[in-house]
Design an enzyme around this catalytic site. Structure first.
Site, mmCIF file in Angstrom:
data_model
loop_
_atom_site.group_PDB
_atom_site.id
_atom_site.type_symbol
_atom_site.label_atom_id
_atom_site.label_comp_id
_atom_site.label_asym_id
_atom_site.label_seq_id
_atom_site.Cartn_x
_atom_site.Cartn_y
_atom_site.Cartn_z
ATOM 1 N N THR A 130 -10.436 -38.998 13.676
ATOM 2 C CA THR A 130 -9.864 -40.198 14.284
ATOM 3 C C THR A 130 -10.055 -40.215 15.796
ATOM 4 O O THR A 130 -10.184 -39.161 16.434
ATOM 5 C CB THR A 130 -8.348 -40.262 13.978
ATOM 6 N N ASP A 131 -10.043 -41.416 16.382
ATOM 7 C CA ASP A 131 -10.115 -41.507 17.843
ATOM 8 C C ASP A 131 -8.814 -41.079 18.505
ATOM 9 O O ASP A 131 -8.770 -40.845 19.719
ATOM 10 C CB ASP A 131 -10.481 -42.927 18.280
ATOM 11 N N GLU A 132 -7.742 -40.927 17.720
ATOM 12 C CA GLU A 132 -6.453 -40.559 18.305
ATOM 13 C C GLU A 132 -6.458 -39.159 18.912
ATOM 14 O O GLU A 132 -5.585 -38.828 19.715
ATOM 15 C CB GLU A 132 -5.342 -40.702 17.263
ATOM 16 N N TYR A 157 0.434 -35.932 14.365
ATOM 17 C CA TYR A 157 -0.737 -36.326 13.576
ATOM 18 C C TYR A 157 -2.023 -36.066 14.339
ATOM 19 O O TYR A 157 -2.930 -35.382 13.856
ATOM 20 C CB TYR A 157 -0.655 -37.814 13.192
ATOM 21 N N LYS A 161 -5.144 -33.351 13.645
ATOM 22 C CA LYS A 161 -6.537 -33.751 13.451
ATOM 23 C C LYS A 161 -7.432 -33.128 14.523
ATOM 24 O O LYS A 161 -8.575 -32.750 14.238
ATOM 25 C CB LYS A 161 -6.662 -35.276 13.475
#
Length: 349
Positions: A130-132, A157, A161
């Site tokens: 993810t870009d998060e 989260y 990741k």
């Protein structure tokens, strides 16, 4: 090509499974069938001879070894993960176990299998992230996430990741495991589990309930239609350079408020109320702890190196999504009694 897809009964994973089967690939769908999974997502391919399902948890190393030995995949597409930020605030342990330990187990199972097959050059381990993991961006539209952006996760989260991404890179560098990686922006589309923003807004609107917007609605996300994302993932798997990561974006930045207003406008057009607008239901609620201000992806690498760009604008994709939810009430009604659905999560600070 035979693909082992983890999390193939989830939102993005099922889109990958459906597209891979349509493209002529064999698919082994490995999924633990936790709360957000639904086998109805892959019902259209369930009877295809190219499809097989394995119920297994990526935290169970023995089950993974058995799946590799039994099915002998040519490539892995690792999508299985806990992915809801609000749930990670309430129960971070689940995210550590699945996203970090689970990815470690997948890497070790894949490495053992790859070695047993003589370390073939053709094998691929594609890790989907993810870009998060990159943190939060300022409002300046000229600043975007690139593949070289330093990691700066802000939630349990995104931290889990980020850790999984680092493990994949380490297994590539240390053991030579042939990996490719992708980091995507916010997905939306059909079969989206009804705890994320887009389905929450659609289903609340249809029920005449408040449409919750965190804070003042100014947080910006880059929106990627899930079918576009699935297509990009298959392109990276087959054409991506080993050891390289590719950012996948929708090139559709919108504030949360703008997105909700667009959904309301679409609903006003397709399913108008007797009076007023669905936008009258918009309600501002307490913000999420540590809510990142903006995500935006620079897609130059995947565009220039692999020739992929998104094909669906956010307006077109949202209209397709709204229509899909209107046409498939049996799908989402069956999920509304699952754990946490319809309840505000992630309010612990």
């Amino acid at each position: 090509m035979k693909l082992l897809v983890t999390g193939g009964a989830g939102f993005i994973g099922s889109a990958v499974v459906r597209q891979a089967i349509a493209g002529g690939h064999e698919v082994v769908n490995l999924d633990a069938l936790t709360y957000a999974a639904c086998l109805d997502n892959v019902a259209s391919v369930a009877d295809d001879p190219k499809y097989a399902f394995v119920k297994a948890d990526i935290r169970d190393r023995a089950a993974l070894d058995e799946a590799f030995a039994d099915h002998k995949p040519d490539a892995v597409m690792h999508l299985a993960a806990e992915s809801h930020v609000d749930r990670s605030i309430d129960a971070p342990g689940d995210f550590i176990e699945t996203n970090i330990t689970g990815t470690y187990n997948m890497l070790e199972a894949a490495r053992g299998y790859w070695a047993s097959m003589g370390n073939p050059d053709s094998f691929r381990f594609h890790h989907i992230s993810t870009d998060e993991v990159f943190g939060s961006l300022p409002a300046d539209p000229d600043i975007q996430f690139t593949e070289m952006t330093a990691y700066d996760p802000r939630s349990p989260y995104s931290a889990s990741k980020a850790a999984s991404d680092h493990l994949v890179r380490a297994w590539s560098e240390t053991y030579g495991l042939p990996v490719v990686m992708t980091n995507c922006s916010n997905n939306y589309g059909p079969y989206h589990f009804p705890e994320k923003l887009v389905p929450v807004i659609i289903l609340n609107a249809l029920a005449g309930k408040p449409l919750p917007i965190y804070g003042d609605g100014s947080n910006i996300r880059d929106w990627l239609y899930v079918e576009d994302h699935a297509e990009a993932l298959l392109v990276v798997l087959q054409k991506g350079e080993l050891g390289r990561s590719y950012n996948i974006g929708g090139e559709n930045e919108r504030t949360n408020l703008e997105l909700v207003q667009t959904l309301c406008s679409i609903l006003d057009d397709i399913r108008p109320l007797a009076e007023g607008s669905y936008a009258d239901l918009i309600t501002y609620v307490a913000d999420r702890p540590g809510h990142d201000a903006r995500y935006a992806i620079d897609p130059k690498r995947i565009s220039t190196e692999l020739g992929w760009r998104p094909s669906v604008t956010v307006e077109e994709g949202l209209r397709r999504t709204v229509q899909w939810y209107l046409d498939n009430p049996d799908w989402w009604r069956a999920l509304q009694n699952r754990d946490g659905v319809g309840t505000r999560l992630g309010v612990k600070a």
